[in-house]
Motif scaffolding. Structure first.
Motif, PDB file in Angstrom:
ATOM      1  N   GLU A  90     -26.552  -8.807  28.082  1.00  0.00           N
ATOM      2  CA  GLU A  90     -27.275 -10.009  27.649  1.00  0.00           C
ATOM      3  C   GLU A  90     -28.462  -9.605  26.771  1.00  0.00           C
ATOM      4  OE1 GLU A  90     -26.335 -13.188  28.282  1.00  0.00           O
ATOM      5  OE2 GLU A  90     -24.553 -12.258  29.142  1.00  0.00           O
ATOM      6  N   GLU A  92     -32.081  -8.937  25.745  1.00  0.00           N
ATOM      7  CA  GLU A  92     -33.290  -8.538  26.466  1.00  0.00           C
ATOM      8  C   GLU A  92     -34.232  -7.847  25.493  1.00  0.00           C
ATOM      9  OE1 GLU A  92     -32.072  -4.449  28.519  1.00  0.00           O
ATOM     10  OE2 GLU A  92     -30.915  -6.144  29.291  1.00  0.00           O
ATOM     11  N   THR A  93     -35.389  -7.430  25.971  1.00  0.00           N
ATOM     12  CA  THR A  93     -36.330  -6.667  25.144  1.00  0.00           C
ATOM     13  C   THR A  93     -36.553  -5.314  25.797  1.00  0.00           C
ATOM     14  OG1 THR A  93     -38.200  -7.664  26.283  1.00  0.00           O
ATOM     15  CG2 THR A  93     -37.514  -8.689  24.209  1.00  0.00           C
ATOM     16  N   PRO A 113     -35.693  -8.652  20.348  1.00  0.00           N
ATOM     17  CA  PRO A 113     -34.588  -8.894  21.290  1.00  0.00           C
ATOM     18  C   PRO A 113     -33.365  -8.076  20.879  1.00  0.00           C
ATOM     19  CG  PRO A 113     -35.062 -10.858  19.974  1.00  0.00           C
ATOM     20  CD  PRO A 113     -36.054  -9.829  19.595  1.00  0.00           C
ATOM     21  N   ARG A 115     -29.282  -6.367  22.342  1.00  0.00           N
ATOM     22  CA  ARG A 115     -28.194  -6.235  23.310  1.00  0.00           C
ATOM     23  C   ARG A 115     -27.773  -4.774  23.273  1.00  0.00           C
ATOM     24  NH1 ARG A 115     -23.648 -10.537  22.156  1.00  0.00           N
ATOM     25  NH2 ARG A 115     -23.020  -9.854  24.228  1.00  0.00           N
TER      26      ARG A 115
END
Length: 146
Positions: A90, A92-93, A113, A115
């Motif tokens: 998913e 995320e950072t 951001p 993946r």
């Protein structure tokens, strides 16, 4: 016109000289630059829509690591991840921390951001990091190690 004391050359010789110089220059240029790769280690094809490819191969005594960064249209990301046998996580950072040996241009920006996924195939371990901050074009970071 021929100057006094110079020998006349046939017209064909005069025309071939610049062509020969151009051919030698092309050979010298080809020897200095290598063609861009068409596939990643393990035989994984570079996606047709990839642009701005940068690569660096660190070939050591027992291991080899290839670092790749390129831009990719979002529509081509699923097929590329499938070729790596990699299930993208998913969004995320906080991407992976830079490691010793990583080229300067390789590290993704931590605040963007992304993946990511990891996989192995044909004796290679792949780490894929995809910056998804621009919806029109993703930046892909791939490290392949043997």
């Amino acid at each position: 016109m021929i100057r006094r004391g110079e020998r006349a050359q046939p017209a064909a010789s005069r025309r071939r000289a610049p062509a020969a110089v151009a051919a030698l220059a092309a050979l010298a240029l080809a020897a200095c630059s290598s063609p861009p790769p068409t596939q990643f280690p393990g035989g994984i094809a570079i996606p047709a829509g990839a642009s701005g490819l940068r690569d660096h191969v660190d070939d050591q005594l027992r291991t080899m690591t290839g670092y790749y960064r390129f831009e990719l249209p979002p529509s081509q990301l699923p097929a590329f991840a499938a070729a790596l046998h990699c299930a993208l996580g998913e969004v995320e950072t906080g991407p992976r921390a830079a490691r010793e040996g990583d080229p300067d241009w390789f590290a993704p920006r931590p605040a963007q951001p992304h993946r990511s996924c990891e996989s192995s195939a044909d004796g290679w371990i792949y780490e894929l990091e995809v910056d998804v901050s621009r919806p029109e074009r993703y930046t892909v970071y791939l490290a392949a190690s043997s």
